[in-house]
Design a protein around this motif. Structure first.
Motif, mmCIF file in Angstrom:
data_model
loop_
_atom_site.group_PDB
_atom_site.id
_atom_site.type_symbol
_atom_site.label_atom_id
_atom_site.label_comp_id
_atom_site.label_asym_id
_atom_site.label_seq_id
_atom_site.Cartn_x
_atom_site.Cartn_y
_atom_site.Cartn_z
ATOM 1 N N ARG A 1 32.771 57.746 37.972
ATOM 2 C CA ARG A 1 32.409 58.837 37.067
ATOM 3 C C ARG A 1 32.274 58.383 35.628
ATOM 4 O O ARG A 1 32.410 59.191 34.719
ATOM 5 N N GLY A 2 32.062 57.121 35.430
ATOM 6 C CA GLY A 2 31.826 56.659 34.069
ATOM 7 C C GLY A 2 33.084 56.511 33.253
ATOM 8 O O GLY A 2 33.049 56.549 32.037
ATOM 9 N N GLY A 3 34.219 56.354 33.930
ATOM 10 C CA GLY A 3 35.440 55.996 33.228
ATOM 11 C C GLY A 3 36.265 57.133 32.693
ATOM 12 O O GLY A 3 37.269 56.908 32.031
ATOM 13 N N MET A 4 35.845 58.349 32.967
ATOM 14 C CA MET A 4 36.612 59.464 32.403
ATOM 15 C C MET A 4 36.557 60.688 33.313
ATOM 16 O O MET A 4 35.528 60.993 33.879
ATOM 17 N N MET A 5 37.693 61.336 33.461
ATOM 18 C CA MET A 5 37.740 62.556 34.269
ATOM 19 C C MET A 5 38.622 63.573 33.573
ATOM 20 O O MET A 5 39.658 63.227 33.016
ATOM 21 N N ALA A 6 38.222 64.827 33.656
ATOM 22 C CA ALA A 6 39.069 65.881 33.100
ATOM 23 C C ALA A 6 40.324 65.990 33.958
ATOM 24 O O ALA A 6 40.299 65.713 35.149
ATOM 25 N N LEU A 7 41.412 66.392 33.329
ATOM 26 C CA LEU A 7 42.684 66.443 34.041
ATOM 27 C C LEU A 7 42.630 67.433 35.201
ATOM 28 O O LEU A 7 43.223 67.208 36.254
ATOM 29 N N THR A 8 41.893 68.498 35.013
ATOM 30 C CA THR A 8 41.763 69.495 36.088
ATOM 31 C C THR A 8 41.085 68.873 37.298
ATOM 32 O O THR A 8 41.479 69.111 38.425
ATOM 33 N N GLY B 1 41.946 69.933 22.605
ATOM 34 C CA GLY B 1 43.054 70.179 23.518
ATOM 35 C C GLY B 1 42.722 69.834 24.953
ATOM 36 O O GLY B 1 43.581 69.878 25.814
ATOM 37 N N VAL B 2 41.474 69.484 25.194
ATOM 38 C CA VAL B 2 41.077 69.091 26.543
ATOM 39 C C VAL B 2 41.735 67.753 26.880
ATOM 40 O O VAL B 2 41.711 66.839 26.081
ATOM 41 N N MET B 3 42.339 67.702 28.078
ATOM 42 C CA MET B 3 43.005 66.462 28.472
ATOM 43 C C MET B 3 42.178 65.741 29.527
ATOM 44 O O MET B 3 41.668 66.376 30.444
ATOM 45 N N VAL B 4 42.076 64.442 29.356
ATOM 46 C CA VAL B 4 41.319 63.655 30.323
ATOM 47 C C VAL B 4 42.120 62.415 30.689
ATOM 48 O O VAL B 4 42.999 61.995 29.952
ATOM 49 N N VAL B 5 41.795 61.889 31.856
ATOM 50 C CA VAL B 5 42.342 60.589 32.238
ATOM 51 C C VAL B 5 41.177 59.624 32.132
ATOM 52 O O VAL B 5 40.097 59.897 32.638
ATOM 53 N N GLN B 6 41.395 58.523 31.448
ATOM 54 C CA GLN B 6 40.304 57.572 31.301
ATOM 55 C C GLN B 6 40.799 56.153 31.545
ATOM 56 O O GLN B 6 41.986 55.868 31.429
ATOM 57 N N LEU B 7 39.870 55.306 31.888
ATOM 58 C CA LEU B 7 40.216 53.907 32.080
ATOM 59 C C LEU B 7 40.501 53.287 30.722
ATOM 60 O O LEU B 7 39.864 53.623 29.731
#
Lengths: 174, 394
Positions: B272-279, B321-327
């Motif tokens: 997904r291009g290195g980033m995903m929303a926490l949800t 405030g949006v949280m993401v998990v990224q590489l």
């Protein structure tokens, strides 16, 4: 000679106040110069904020964008800070636009006077702004309040003196 | 079930063992017998059942009692069964666990499989009828008279018990019966559910073993098939979910969880291009875990551990405030540069268009554009048509 719009005028983001501080500064600078050059081209001395919104400066019909009321206020405030604008009322609905500051006008007038060897002579204000001699000069057609400001500026420099005459005001250049 | 009699579990002289199968439960007709799971033995002469723990508890029935038998396929939470229809009990039968039964058939429920082989051998024995050729020494029938009387008596009493209920008592009795029936159904239903839970773990085990086999490239499976199967497995579940039960609570639990997340999120993130929303991560993880669901709070806490555990992932909170998990490798400069490139190429982009272009969620693509704007690379056009981003030409 038609007015030449700057490139920003056809750039849609120009009509949205930018949130980025640096970008906004550049944007406002562009707006100030556009507003002043437009007024200069059309020889506008006073502006009404409500009317301004509908004027072509702030409303580009071609790309269907117009500057919001708030943004116009911001631009005007910026102009005021630079000394190119003065509010005429407390509600900030009308303002004087000085696309040339009084000192600059004064300088122009004085240059014309000295060029024509008319130092030490007396002029009526009407002669300066609407007389045949000044036709073709940039200050020809200058509104009276603006002319007065320019002459006052000259007076503080000691290059002119405003005198009251029977039917109005006159000025003597030194 | 009343055809069974107690046995010592020993084979007779002429009798030989054919097959035995563990994990078999007996049913008296449709009801579960009051006996535990045990071993069922098929000999040339008898069907023998022995309790798995208590070897003293052993019952048997001559094969001659059998009329015919049939298979019953397994269902969800239900083991495969063999239904055995029986002749009426012998008059001189020795005592067994059941004195009488209203059913004329029993069922063998195979908890640990083996029903196919058992069925085959039983068929063989039933056609060969070896018990006829070599009769075992006749069991000494003790107190025959007593049992005969008993059987007779019990049959009388049974008839007596089946008196038609009339009047209010009848209605009451019917209601009572209905209630019992519902009660039974409900408990059965829940039993199925708990069985499903047990099975889920098994399923996970199976899938893991298959995955390992594939990894070792046992058998000839093409590269393409391997990839496809792996993707099925991935979407199906993780091998052994870290749970509160296995790892306690608090920091240790979150640490383990973070490690597991690190393993499983690597591939989807790269995709997904290195980033995903926490949800999105939350949905993915819980889908993978299947039964052992994570709470959002635990997930956030685990994600916060990424940095201290030196995992290649990071939890990032945007200004909005949006949280993401990224590489970790996913650098900000690159992200901004790519956003600028895309916008420059197209002239201008909305978050939606950008999302479509990159295959990202709209939320994340907007965050990227805003970031690029914050860095002064983009500027915005906020009109009735929506928010549009342009390269910053100012």
């Amino acid at each position: 000679m038609s007015f030449e719009w700057p490139w920003q005028y056809n750039f849609p983001p120009f009509f949205t106040l930018q949130p980025n501080v640096d970008t906004r500064q550049k944007q406002l600078a562009a707006w100030c110069s556009l507003a002043l050059s437009y007024c200069r081209h059309h020889k506008l001395y006073t502006l009404d904020v409500m009317e301004a919104q509908e004027s072509p400066v702030f409303n580009n019909k071609k790309i269907e964008r117009k500057l919001s009321m708030e943004a116009i206020q911001v631009v005007f405030e910026e102009l005021r800070k630079k000394g190119n604008l003065e509010w005429l009322d407390k509600n900030k609905s009308r303002c004087l636009v000085m696309w040339r500051r009084p000192e600059e006008w004064g300088k122009l007038i004085y240059q014309w006077v000295s060029k024509n060897g008319m130092v030490n002579s007396v002029f009526t204000l009407y002669e300066l702004s609407s007389g045949d001699d000044t036709e073709g000069e940039e200050f020809h057609g200058l509104e009276e309040w603006m002319l007065m400001r320019s002459l006052q500026a000259l007076q503080t420099e000691g290059k002119a003196e405003i005198i009251t005459m029977d039917d109005g005001k006159g000025v003597k250049f030194f | 079930m009343d055809r069974f009699s107690w046995s010592n579990g020993l084979l007779e002289i002429n009798e030989t063992l054919v097959i035995q199968q563990r994990g078999v439960r007996l049913y008296d007709g449709d009801d579960k017998a009051k006996l535990d799971v045990g071993v069922v033995l098929l000999s040339t002469h008898r069907l023998i059942w022995r309790d798995i723990k208590n070897h003293e508890c052993c019952i048997s029935m001559p094969l001659s009692q059998i009329i015919f038998f049939e298979e019953q396929a397994a269902g969800i939470g239900k083991s495969a069964k063999i239904v055995i229809h029986l002749h009426p009990p012998l008059v001189n039968k020795e005592p067994g666990p059941y004195q009488h039964s209203k059913y004329s058939y029993i069922k063998l429920s195979f908890k640990e499989h083996g029903q196919i082989e058992f069925y085959r051998r039983l068929t063989e024995e039933m056609t060969q009828k070896r018990w006829e050729n070599t009769p075992v020494s006749q069991p000494i029938s003790t107190g025959t008279g007593y049992f005969t009387t008993y059987v007779l008596l019990s049959s009388v009493s049974m008839q007596g018990g089946r008196t038609r209920a009339v009047g209010i008592v009848g209605i009451e009795r019917k209601i009572e019966e209905k209630r019992k029936e519902t009660d039974k159904n409900i408990s059965e239903a829940f039993e199925d559910l708990s069985k499903l839970m047990v099975k889920a773990k098994e399923m996970v085990e199976v899938s893991r073993s298959i995955a390992n086999k594939i990894k070792d490239k046992q058998g000839d499976i093409t590269e393409d098939e391997t990839i496809r199967f792996k993707s099925y497995l991935l979407s199906m579940g993780i091998a052994n979910p870290v749970t509160r039960e296995t790892h306690g609570s608090g920091t240790h639990y979150h640490m383990q969880l973070a490690k597991q997340l690190g393993d499983m999120l690597q591939a989807p993130l790269e995709e997904r291009g290195g980033m995903m929303a926490l949800t999105e991560v939350y949905c993915l993880v819980n889908r993978a875990r299947g039964m052992e669901l994570l709470s959002p709070e635990d997930l956030v806490n685990a994600c916060k551990m990424f940095e201290s555990l030196k995992l290649p992932l990071r939890l990032r909170v945007f200004d909005s405030g949006v949280m993401v998990v990224q590489l970790q490798s996913h650098s900000e400069e690159e992200m901004i540069a790519s956003a600028l490139d895309n916008v420059s190429e197209k002239g201008s982009l909305t978050a939606e268009e950008f999302a479509k272009l990159l295959g990202l969620s709209v939320l994340l693509s907007k965050e990227r554009l805003l970031l690029a704007e914050k860095m002064g690379h983009l500027c915005r056009d906020d009109s009735v048509e929506g928010l549009r981003f342009y390269p910053n030409l100012f």
